[in-house]
Design an enzyme around this catalytic site. Structure first.
Site, short mmCIF file in Angstrom:
data_model
loop_
_atom_site.label_atom_id
_atom_site.label_comp_id
_atom_site.label_asym_id
_atom_site.label_seq_id
_atom_site.Cartn_x
_atom_site.Cartn_y
_atom_site.Cartn_z
CD GLN A 1 1.85 52.53 36.94
OE1 GLN A 1 1.73 52.17 38.12
NE2 GLN A 1 1.47 51.77 35.94
CG ASP B 1 6.88 42.41 35.63
OD1 ASP B 1 6.00 42.87 36.39
OD2 ASP B 1 7.17 41.21 35.60
CG HIS C 1 8.23 37.38 38.37
ND1 HIS C 1 9.27 38.27 38.17
CD2 HIS C 1 7.11 38.13 38.39
CE1 HIS C 1 8.77 39.49 38.05
NE2 HIS C 1 7.47 39.44 38.18
CD GLU D 1 0.10 46.66 33.51
OE1 GLU D 1 0.63 45.81 34.25
OE2 GLU D 1 -0.20 47.82 33.87
CG ASP E 1 2.78 40.40 39.19
OD1 ASP E 1 3.45 40.15 38.16
OD2 ASP E 1 3.22 41.03 40.16
CB THR F 1 1.14 48.64 41.99
OG1 THR F 1 -0.22 48.84 41.59
CG2 THR F 1 2.05 48.82 40.78
CG ASP F 2 3.02 48.29 47.05
OD1 ASP F 2 3.99 48.99 46.70
OD2 ASP F 2 3.11 47.07 47.30
N GLY G 1 -8.04 45.70 35.89
CA GLY G 1 -8.36 44.31 36.25
C GLY G 1 -9.62 44.21 37.08
N1 SAM Z 1 5.82 41.81 38.97
C1 SAM Z 1 6.52 42.87 39.66
C2 SAM Z 1 7.03 42.33 40.94
O1 SAM Z 1 8.02 41.62 40.88
O2 SAM Z 1 6.43 42.62 41.96
C3 SAM Z 1 5.74 44.11 39.96
C4 SAM Z 1 4.33 44.06 39.76
S1 SAM Z 1 3.80 44.63 38.20
C5 SAM Z 1 4.95 45.77 37.62
C6 SAM Z 1 2.44 45.61 38.81
C7 SAM Z 1 1.57 46.03 37.68
O3 SAM Z 1 0.22 46.17 38.12
C8 SAM Z 1 1.95 47.38 37.08
O4 SAM Z 1 2.40 47.20 35.76
C9 SAM Z 1 0.66 48.21 37.15
O5 SAM Z 1 0.47 49.05 36.02
C10 SAM Z 1 -0.38 47.11 37.23
N2 SAM Z 1 -1.67 47.53 37.80
C11 SAM Z 1 -1.89 48.34 38.86
N3 SAM Z 1 -3.21 48.49 39.08
C12 SAM Z 1 -3.85 47.74 38.14
C13 SAM Z 1 -5.22 47.48 37.84
N4 SAM Z 1 -6.21 48.03 38.58
N5 SAM Z 1 -5.51 46.65 36.81
C14 SAM Z 1 -4.50 46.08 36.07
N6 SAM Z 1 -3.18 46.30 36.29
C15 SAM Z 1 -2.87 47.12 37.32
#
Ligand code: SAM
Length: 283
Positions: free
Chosen positions: A31, A86, A62, A106, A155, A157-158, A138
């Site tokens: 990304q 994060d 959080h 992650e 936790d 992404t969308d 994950g």
């Molecule tokens: N914690 C933050 C919040 O306040 O919403 C944002 C969420 S965190 C940054 C989302 C993380 O999910 C990202 O670092 C992304 O790389 C990770 N992510 C996305 N798809 C994933 C997957 N299939 N397996 C593991 N991590 C994943």
């Protein structure tokens, strides 16, 4: 010249934040990652153009994704965080002395590196000896787990891009298997207000209720998220999120929070009628 960050929440509505500096930008294997500096919200983490967190309001998200399950489970010792690169969820989990092991899975190591460098207050607990970070998908990781975790925090992404697989029946079924007999799953669950997101809420909830005997939505007000009305999912093999809340036990821990408290915990599960309507046919 004034720089601004704009994120469209619908084709006709967006969030616009004045920016002082563009501190970091790179394309990782998964990304685009940006870190911005803003006068109003402090530093902002953006992934693929979507605001993930700001220094000013990340505590809301959080605290709500961690303390709700931790106040219900009577003795959580082993927790899995999927996504969460994060470090904010890990920071909140490390406030519990009784937690013995936190596995963070992650997909993108670069997110962790960037947050360690630019968001130290969020990523501060990665060095806690109880925290084990693995860089993998994950979705694949949970396939290998069985009867391991007291709590799983998704936790992510969308539900598109790398996060898409974390909103599927297969994933939730594997999370059920990865949890112990009284395990709890919580996940970020989008907003119920804008039509496309509301459709995602319904779709996600439908996938989860196929895997868990009890699944409830709860909410928080997050200023920088689309509509400000954010939902979380609480799914469980045994505990009800309000009936099994032990407020006295949690309050006796004296854990410092700025948003979560045990009264708000109960209220967070009282959904607006339009949200109840949205998921009624699904349960
Ligand atoms: N914690 C933050 C919040 O306040 O919403 C944002 C969420 S965190 C940054 C989302 C993380 O999910 C990202 O670092 C992304 O790389 C990770 N992510 C996305 N798809 C994933 C997957 N299939 N397996 C593991 N991590 C994943």
């Amino acid at each position: 010249m004034q720089l601004t960050f704009t994120e469209k929440h619908t084709p006709h509505v967006g969030l616009c934040i004045d920016v002082n500096k563009h501190l970091y930008t790179a394309q990782s294997a998964f990304q685009r990652i940006d870190v911005l500096e803003s006068p109003e919200f402090g530093r902002i983490l953006v992934l693929d153009g979507i605001l993930m967190l700001t220094e000013k309001d990340e505590f809301i998200y959080h605290e709500m994704i961690v303390h709700v399950p931790m106040a219900v489970h009577p003795a959580a010792k082993r927790v899995l965080v999927i996504g969460g690169g994060d470090g904010g969820a890990v920071r909140e989990l490390c406030k519990y002395d009784a937690v013995e092991r936190i596995d963070l899975v992650e997909i993108d190591a670069q997110v962790v590196e960037v947050c360690r460098e630019y968001l130290p207050a969020v990523s501060q607990s990665f060095s806690d000896p109880r925290v084990n970070v693995r860089y993998e998908d994950g979705l694949k990781y949970v396939r290998r787990c069985s009867d391991l975790y007291d709590i799983i925090v998704v936790d992510s992404t969308d539900p598109f891009g790398p996060g898409e697989g974390l909103f599927t029946k297969e994933f939730y079924g594997n999370c059920f298997k990865a949890l112990k007999e009284d395990g709890i799953l919580v996940n970020q669950h989008e907003n119920p207000f804008y039509p496309d997101d509301a459709a995602a809420v319904r779709r996600i909830h439908k996938q989860i209720v196929l895997s868990f005997p009890l699944s409830r939505l709860y909410q928080a007000h997050i200023p920088t998220y689309p509509s400000g009305h954010w939902l979380f999912g609480f799914s469980s093999k045994k505990y009800h999120p309000v009936q099994h809340l032990d407020a006295d036990r949690w309050n006796a821990l004296n854990i410092k929070t700025r948003y979560y408290n045990t009264n708000l915990h109960k209220a967070a599960f009282a959904l607006p009628t339009y949200v109840e309507e949205l998921i009624k046919g699904v349960e």
